[in-house]
Design a protein around this motif. Structure first.
Motif, PDB file in Angstrom:
ATOM      1  N   ASP A 197      -8.848 -44.637  33.920  1.00  0.00           N
ATOM      2  CA  ASP A 197      -8.406 -45.569  35.124  1.00  0.00           C
ATOM      3  C   ASP A 197      -6.999 -45.927  35.199  1.00  0.00           C
ATOM      4  O   ASP A 197      -6.191 -46.519  35.841  1.00  0.00           O
ATOM      5  CB  ASP A 197      -9.133 -46.963  34.740  1.00  0.00           C
ATOM      6  N   ASP A 198      -6.179 -45.413  33.979  1.00  0.00           N
ATOM      7  CA  ASP A 198      -4.693 -45.402  33.931  1.00  0.00           C
ATOM      8  C   ASP A 198      -3.982 -44.645  35.084  1.00  0.00           C
ATOM      9  O   ASP A 198      -4.375 -43.673  35.555  1.00  0.00           O
ATOM     10  CB  ASP A 198      -4.116 -44.972  32.619  1.00  0.00           C
ATOM     11  N   VAL A 199      -2.906 -45.469  35.541  1.00  0.00           N
ATOM     12  CA  VAL A 199      -1.986 -44.732  36.460  1.00  0.00           C
ATOM     13  C   VAL A 199      -0.605 -44.370  35.598  1.00  0.00           C
ATOM     14  O   VAL A 199       0.007 -45.570  35.206  1.00  0.00           O
ATOM     15  CB  VAL A 199      -1.468 -45.246  37.702  1.00  0.00           C
ATOM     16  N   VAL A 200      -0.217 -43.369  35.102  1.00  0.00           N
ATOM     17  CA  VAL A 200       0.903 -43.049  34.327  1.00  0.00           C
ATOM     18  C   VAL A 200       2.140 -42.447  35.153  1.00  0.00           C
ATOM     19  O   VAL A 200       2.006 -41.552  35.789  1.00  0.00           O
ATOM     20  CB  VAL A 200       0.456 -41.980  33.303  1.00  0.00           C
ATOM     21  N   VAL A 201       3.090 -43.154  34.965  1.00  0.00           N
ATOM     22  CA  VAL A 201       4.632 -42.661  35.550  1.00  0.00           C
ATOM     23  C   VAL A 201       5.401 -41.857  34.675  1.00  0.00           C
ATOM     24  O   VAL A 201       5.543 -42.454  33.378  1.00  0.00           O
ATOM     25  CB  VAL A 201       5.323 -43.904  36.246  1.00  0.00           C
ATOM     26  N   SER A 202       5.298 -40.735  34.645  1.00  0.00           N
ATOM     27  CA  SER A 202       6.264 -39.781  34.164  1.00  0.00           C
ATOM     28  C   SER A 202       7.756 -39.811  34.511  1.00  0.00           C
ATOM     29  O   SER A 202       7.968 -39.222  35.540  1.00  0.00           O
ATOM     30  CB  SER A 202       5.803 -38.508  33.957  1.00  0.00           C
ATOM     31  N   ALA A 203       8.593 -40.538  33.576  1.00  0.00           N
ATOM     32  CA  ALA A 203       9.985 -40.576  33.829  1.00  0.00           C
ATOM     33  C   ALA A 203      10.816 -39.492  33.088  1.00  0.00           C
ATOM     34  O   ALA A 203      11.725 -39.792  32.624  1.00  0.00           O
ATOM     35  CB  ALA A 203      10.593 -41.874  33.636  1.00  0.00           C
ATOM     36  N   VAL A 204      10.082 -38.579  32.645  1.00  0.00           N
ATOM     37  CA  VAL A 204      10.476 -37.281  31.723  1.00  0.00           C
ATOM     38  C   VAL A 204      11.417 -36.568  32.363  1.00  0.00           C
ATOM     39  O   VAL A 204      10.757 -36.062  33.565  1.00  0.00           O
ATOM     40  CB  VAL A 204       9.287 -37.096  30.924  1.00  0.00           C
ATOM     41  N   SER A 205      12.538 -35.998  32.017  1.00  0.00           N
ATOM     42  CA  SER A 205      12.947 -34.842  32.927  1.00  0.00           C
ATOM     43  C   SER A 205      13.032 -33.604  32.252  1.00  0.00           C
ATOM     44  O   SER A 205      13.158 -32.407  32.872  1.00  0.00           O
ATOM     45  CB  SER A 205      14.651 -35.286  33.004  1.00  0.00           C
ATOM     46  N   GLU A 206      12.796 -33.473  30.863  1.00  0.00           N
ATOM     47  CA  GLU A 206      12.878 -32.099  30.109  1.00  0.00           C
ATOM     48  C   GLU A 206      11.437 -31.419  30.504  1.00  0.00           C
ATOM     49  O   GLU A 206      10.135 -32.162  30.124  1.00  0.00           O
ATOM     50  CB  GLU A 206      12.855 -32.297  28.616  1.00  0.00           C
ATOM     51  N   PRO A 207      11.299 -30.291  30.908  1.00  0.00           N
ATOM     52  CA  PRO A 207      10.047 -29.571  31.252  1.00  0.00           C
ATOM     53  C   PRO A 207       8.986 -29.628  30.324  1.00  0.00           C
ATOM     54  O   PRO A 207       7.799 -29.983  30.598  1.00  0.00           O
ATOM     55  CB  PRO A 207      10.649 -28.328  31.799  1.00  0.00           C
ATOM     56  N   PHE A 208       9.129 -29.254  29.149  1.00  0.00           N
ATOM     57  CA  PHE A 208       8.219 -29.195  28.207  1.00  0.00           C
ATOM     58  C   PHE A 208       7.346 -30.626  27.761  1.00  0.00           C
ATOM     59  O   PHE A 208       6.057 -30.640  27.693  1.00  0.00           O
ATOM     60  CB  PHE A 208       8.405 -28.381  26.897  1.00  0.00           C
ATOM     61  N   ARG A 209       8.336 -31.511  27.703  1.00  0.00           N
ATOM     62  CA  ARG A 209       7.872 -32.770  27.140  1.00  0.00           C
ATOM     63  C   ARG A 209       6.989 -33.306  28.536  1.00  0.00           C
ATOM     64  O   ARG A 209       6.017 -33.969  28.675  1.00  0.00           O
ATOM     65  CB  ARG A 209       9.349 -33.870  27.234  1.00  0.00           C
ATOM     66  N   GLY A 210       7.801 -33.160  29.846  1.00  0.00           N
ATOM     67  CA  GLY A 210       7.098 -33.543  30.980  1.00  0.00           C
ATOM     68  C   GLY A 210       5.805 -32.926  31.382  1.00  0.00           C
ATOM     69  O   GLY A 210       4.776 -33.415  31.643  1.00  0.00           O
ATOM     70  N   LEU A 211       5.403 -31.617  30.647  1.00  0.00           N
ATOM     71  CA  LEU A 211       4.082 -31.070  30.948  1.00  0.00           C
ATOM     72  C   LEU A 211       3.298 -31.569  30.044  1.00  0.00           C
ATOM     73  O   LEU A 211       1.871 -31.820  30.315  1.00  0.00           O
ATOM     74  CB  LEU A 211       4.232 -29.425  30.555  1.00  0.00           C
ATOM     75  N   ARG A 212       3.639 -32.031  28.825  1.00  0.00           N
ATOM     76  CA  ARG A 212       2.543 -32.621  27.736  1.00  0.00           C
ATOM     77  C   ARG A 212       2.196 -34.099  28.049  1.00  0.00           C
ATOM     78  O   ARG A 212       1.028 -34.432  27.914  1.00  0.00           O
ATOM     79  CB  ARG A 212       3.487 -32.854  26.423  1.00  0.00           C
TER      80      ARG A 212
END
Length: 247
Positions: free
Chosen positions: A167-182
């Motif tokens: 039920d979570d809504v997760v905001v990804s404020a990550v810019s590096e592609p692999f970290r963002g992918l994870r």
């Protein structure tokens, strides 16, 4: 269960619920659509000559398209190299910036570009039902390679530590592609909805979290530190996403 199967494990129950919202493009990718695109693009890659262990350059911005491209390569048995230079069997790109920087046999692009084929061409060759259980999956320029077992095992360990819920809504404020992918992998594995921010800032993240009723934000350390204090928002330092992989 393979790396990609872990990521798509919630798809049968989540169906048309949103999996990834891309703030940059406005695209909202559902769980069902994600599975369709990955399995069909994998079939297309094989149809166009990708063999097990072949490298595929992937140069796609963080958003809805990146996990589709990476997991399609993985499901087809290929190895993703995140970047836009070097030699590989194929390349998947958003927009080809420097053709002279790559040595590839075929280029598939999400935007129409001279000398490339539309990524959509990959979706017309049926679907791959079963992906590889083991073998290399993601490679880096420095020679570091992660295989399917490593990525799947690390994802399971992350899930027990970070406790993302369906039920979570997760905001990804990550810019590096692999970290963002994870981050996307982890959220989808849990059945959550991940919103990928574009050029995230402190104010932008606060506004986005409020608009999307976010419950979790994953951000770089300095930004994460500034976001602390909201009792309704759990803040995660992006380093926690990849620290167990030594990155």
């Amino acid at each position: 269960m393979t790396w990609t199967e872990l990521v798509t494990a919630s798809a049968p129950t989540k169906g048309d619920d949103p999996a990834v919202s891309d703030v940059r493009t406005g695209e909202v990718l559902s769980y069902a659509a994600f599975v369709r695109r990955v399995t069909r693009a994998a079939a297309g890659l094989r149809h166009h000559g990708l063999r097990t262990g072949d490298h595929v350059l992937v140069d796609v911005p963080l958003g809805a398209a990146l996990p589709v491209a990476v997991h399609a390569v993985a499901w087809a048995g290929g190895v993703t190299v995140l970047g836009n230079t070097g030699k590989a069997r194929m390349m998947i790109t958003q927009r080809l910036l420097d053709p002279s920087a790559v040595q590839v046999e075929q280029i598939f692009s999400f935007q129409r570009e001279p000398g490339t084929r539309p990524f959509g061409d990959l979706l017309a060759a049926g679907a791959v039902e079963f992906g590889p259980l083991a073998g290399p999956a993601v490679a880096f320029d420095g020679g570091r390679v992660f295989d399917h077992l490593q990525l799947a095992g690390d994802l399971r360990r992350l899930a027990t530590r970070l406790l993302i819920d369906k039920d979570d809504v997760v905001v990804s404020a990550v810019s590096e592609p692999f970290r963002g992918l994870r981050v996307i992998d982890l959220a989808m594995m849990a059945g959550a909805h991940v919103v990928v921010a574009h050029d995230p800032s402190f104010v932008g993240c606060r506004v986005l979290a409020k608009e999307r009723r976010a419950t979790v934000v994953v951000a770089p350390y300095e930004l994460a530190r500034r976001l602390l204090g909201d009792p309704l928002l759990r803040v995660v330092d992006e380093r926690a996403i990849v620290s167990s992989l030594g990155l």
